[in-house]
Design a protein around this motif. Structure first.
Motif, short mmCIF file in Angstrom:
data_model
loop_
_atom_site.label_atom_id
_atom_site.label_comp_id
_atom_site.label_asym_id
_atom_site.label_seq_id
_atom_site.Cartn_x
_atom_site.Cartn_y
_atom_site.Cartn_z
N MET A 1 28.27 -51.06 -30.68
CA MET A 1 28.18 -49.68 -30.16
C MET A 1 27.66 -49.68 -28.72
O MET A 1 28.18 -48.95 -27.86
CB MET A 1 27.24 -48.85 -31.04
CG MET A 1 27.81 -48.41 -32.36
SD MET A 1 26.58 -47.42 -33.23
CE MET A 1 27.51 -46.86 -34.65
N ILE A 2 26.63 -50.47 -28.47
CA ILE A 2 26.04 -50.50 -27.14
C ILE A 2 27.01 -51.11 -26.12
O ILE A 2 27.15 -50.61 -25.01
CB ILE A 2 24.69 -51.23 -27.17
CG1 ILE A 2 23.66 -50.34 -27.87
CG2 ILE A 2 24.21 -51.59 -25.77
CD1 ILE A 2 22.32 -50.95 -28.10
N ALA B 1 29.46 -48.46 -25.34
CA ALA B 1 28.88 -47.37 -24.54
C ALA B 1 28.64 -47.81 -23.09
O ALA B 1 28.87 -47.04 -22.16
CB ALA B 1 27.56 -46.92 -25.17
N THR C 1 21.94 -45.62 -43.35
CA THR C 1 22.50 -44.52 -42.54
C THR C 1 21.56 -44.14 -41.40
O THR C 1 22.00 -43.78 -40.32
CB THR C 1 22.78 -43.26 -43.42
OG1 THR C 1 21.57 -42.90 -44.07
CG2 THR C 1 23.85 -43.52 -44.43
N ARG D 1 19.53 -46.26 -39.84
CA ARG D 1 19.66 -47.29 -38.80
C ARG D 1 20.96 -47.13 -38.02
O ARG D 1 21.01 -47.37 -36.81
CB ARG D 1 19.58 -48.69 -39.42
CG ARG D 1 18.14 -49.15 -39.59
CD ARG D 1 18.05 -50.64 -39.78
NE ARG D 1 18.52 -51.42 -38.64
CZ ARG D 1 18.60 -52.74 -38.64
NH1 ARG D 1 18.22 -53.42 -39.69
NH2 ARG D 1 19.05 -53.39 -37.59
N LEU D 2 21.99 -46.69 -38.71
CA LEU D 2 23.26 -46.45 -38.00
C LEU D 2 23.11 -45.28 -37.04
O LEU D 2 23.63 -45.31 -35.92
CB LEU D 2 24.38 -46.17 -39.01
CG LEU D 2 24.85 -47.38 -39.82
CD1 LEU D 2 25.80 -46.95 -40.93
CD2 LEU D 2 25.53 -48.41 -38.93
N ARG D 3 22.38 -44.25 -37.48
CA ARG D 3 22.15 -43.09 -36.60
C ARG D 3 21.36 -43.52 -35.37
O ARG D 3 21.68 -43.15 -34.24
CB ARG D 3 21.40 -41.99 -37.35
CG ARG D 3 21.20 -40.72 -36.56
CD ARG D 3 20.36 -39.71 -37.32
NE ARG D 3 19.04 -40.20 -37.65
CZ ARG D 3 18.02 -40.27 -36.80
NH1 ARG D 3 18.16 -39.86 -35.57
NH2 ARG D 3 16.85 -40.75 -37.18
N PHE D 4 20.33 -44.35 -35.59
CA PHE D 4 19.52 -44.84 -34.47
C PHE D 4 20.38 -45.65 -33.50
O PHE D 4 20.29 -45.48 -32.27
CB PHE D 4 18.38 -45.70 -35.01
CG PHE D 4 17.55 -46.36 -33.96
CD1 PHE D 4 16.63 -45.63 -33.23
CD2 PHE D 4 17.71 -47.71 -33.66
CE1 PHE D 4 15.87 -46.23 -32.24
CE2 PHE D 4 16.96 -48.32 -32.67
CZ PHE D 4 16.04 -47.58 -31.95
N ALA D 5 21.23 -46.51 -34.06
CA ALA D 5 22.11 -47.34 -33.22
C ALA D 5 23.02 -46.46 -32.39
O ALA D 5 23.24 -46.70 -31.19
CB ALA D 5 22.93 -48.28 -34.10
N ARG D 6 23.53 -45.40 -33.01
CA ARG D 6 24.44 -44.49 -32.30
C ARG D 6 23.71 -43.80 -31.15
O ARG D 6 24.22 -43.71 -30.04
CB ARG D 6 24.99 -43.47 -33.30
CG ARG D 6 25.91 -42.46 -32.69
CD ARG D 6 26.59 -41.57 -33.71
NE ARG D 6 26.07 -41.59 -35.04
CZ ARG D 6 25.34 -40.60 -35.58
NH1 ARG D 6 25.05 -39.53 -34.88
NH2 ARG D 6 24.92 -40.68 -36.83
N GLN E 1 21.07 -44.84 -29.56
CA GLN E 1 20.81 -45.84 -28.52
C GLN E 1 22.05 -46.03 -27.64
O GLN E 1 21.97 -46.08 -26.41
CB GLN E 1 20.45 -47.18 -29.15
CG GLN E 1 19.09 -47.21 -29.83
CD GLN E 1 17.98 -47.33 -28.83
OE1 GLN E 1 18.01 -48.24 -28.01
NE2 GLN E 1 17.03 -46.43 -28.86
N ALA E 2 23.19 -46.13 -28.31
CA ALA E 2 24.44 -46.34 -27.58
C ALA E 2 24.75 -45.16 -26.67
O ALA E 2 25.17 -45.35 -25.51
CB ALA E 2 25.59 -46.57 -28.57
N LEU E 3 24.52 -43.95 -27.17
CA LEU E 3 24.81 -42.77 -26.35
C LEU E 3 23.88 -42.71 -25.14
O LEU E 3 24.30 -42.33 -24.04
CB LEU E 3 24.67 -41.50 -27.19
CG LEU E 3 25.76 -41.33 -28.26
CD1 LEU E 3 25.43 -40.18 -29.20
CD2 LEU E 3 27.12 -41.08 -27.61
#
Lengths: 194, 145
Positions: free
Chosen positions: A46-47, A50, B37, B39-44, B46-48
């Motif tokens: 994901m990172i 992004a 879920t 951890r996936l939200r946290f990863a998302r 972070q990516a944003l």
């Protein structure tokens, strides 16, 4: 209306990641057999998406993300120094041939009958069948599983699947066909179907 | 001809079964444990956050930010040099404002002192003032015309 080449907005990127994250996690768990490692790999992918590709059109994100996820998974295998084990897995699927005597139609009807039911007793049976499908997909050889998941779960076409996997379209078709036959056979062995 | 038709049917059947089995995987994936879920939200998230940083750091970032507002079209159409100069403008306005406030404050102090002096000069001198040594000294030091 946005033109097809419009750059992905924050919301589009967020919506895309939200829509794909669970499948990406499961796909990675099938490959690395560890929830924690899979979560790390998905976060890494994901990172990477992004940081390097957030300015790409939203329509391109699914294909790019799946490639990044495949590469991140390969990187994990390299880091874990289990390349030999991976190569063993990769060689497994080349030898298997589809079973010509298998009746896919009967299996399709059986699966559709089982998964389409709604009573309480059937719900238990349905959960068991879903669990079995999950298990059997995990047992597929790596390349067959990757082709199967990209083609039928991510719903990529053959060309897109080939691009992600770095192989020919013919190979994708073969992997997918073998995967479906293998799943059908193993589900029948577990008592599902006629 | 019949063989081709049979192969085509078989491919269609494979695709239908494949999609149905994958549908089963979707149902399983919807029931992931809460910690996964989260951890996936946290990863998302972070990516944003990284995506936002990357956009701001890119050369086109300023123009993109400029285009986002209603008045941003003007800023977005300026050259990069003018956009940098425009970003210094608020600082210059702030410094100018501070200098004006300082000048106004000094002027107010001077006017207040002048008003007090005027009031003192026009007021009647009390007789006791002549017994004050300081006032006597002031009278002696006053320059003669």
């Amino acid at each position: 209306m946005r033109p097809p080449t419009a750059l992905a907005s924050d919301k589009e990127l967020s919506d895309f990641l939200k829509s794909v994250e669970k499948r990406a996690f499961k796909r990675t768990v099938y490959a690395v057999r560890s929830d924690d490692s899979a979560l790390d790999i998905v976060q890494d992918a994901m990172i990477r998406l992004a940081e390097k590709y957030a300015d790409r059109p939203a329509a391109e994100l699914p294909l790019i993300f799946q490639r990044i996820l495949s590469n991140a998974t390969m990187d994990w295998f390299r880091r874990e120094k289990v390349r030999n084990a991976l190569m063993t897995n990769l060689s497994e699927f080349e030898s298997s041939e589809p079973d010509g005597d298998f009746d896919l139609l009967e299996m399709l009807q059986a699966v559709e009958g089982s998964l389409g039911t709604e009573s309480a007793a059937d719900a238990v049976s349905r959960a068991q069948i879903l669990h079995l499908i999950d298990e059997q997909v995990a047992e597929l050889p790596a390349r067959q599983r990757e082709a199967f998941l990209l083609r039928y779960w991510e719903e990529f076409d053959v060309a897109e699947t080939a691009a992600v996997m770095g192989c020919s379209q013919g190979s994708v078709k073969t992997h997918c066909s073998r995967a479906v036959h293998a799943l059908s056979k193993s589900l029948r062995a577990k008592g599902i179907g006629p | 001809m019949r063989a081709i038709s049979h192969t085509s049917e078989n491919h269609a059947l494979e695709a239908r079964l494949g999609l149905r089995l994958a549908g089963g995987l979707t149902a399983r994936a919807e029931c992931l444990p809460h910690d996964v879920t989260e951890r996936l939200r946290f990863a998302r998230e972070q990516a944003l956050a990284r995506a936002r940083e990357a956009r701001l750091a890119s050369p086109d970032g300023a123009a993109v930010v400029g285009m986002s507002g209603a008045g941003g079209l003007l800023l977005g159409s300026l050259s990069p040099w003018l956009q940098r100069a425009a970003s210094v403008l608020p600082l210059l306005v702030l410094l100018g404002g501070l200098m004006l406030i300082e000048q106004w404050s000094t002027r107010e102090r001077v006017l207040a002192a002048a008003e007090i002096d005027t009031l003192l000069l026009v007021d009647a001198l009390p007789p006791t003032a002549y017994s004050d040594p300081g006032f006597a000294e002031f009278l002696r030091s006053e320059p003669q015309p």
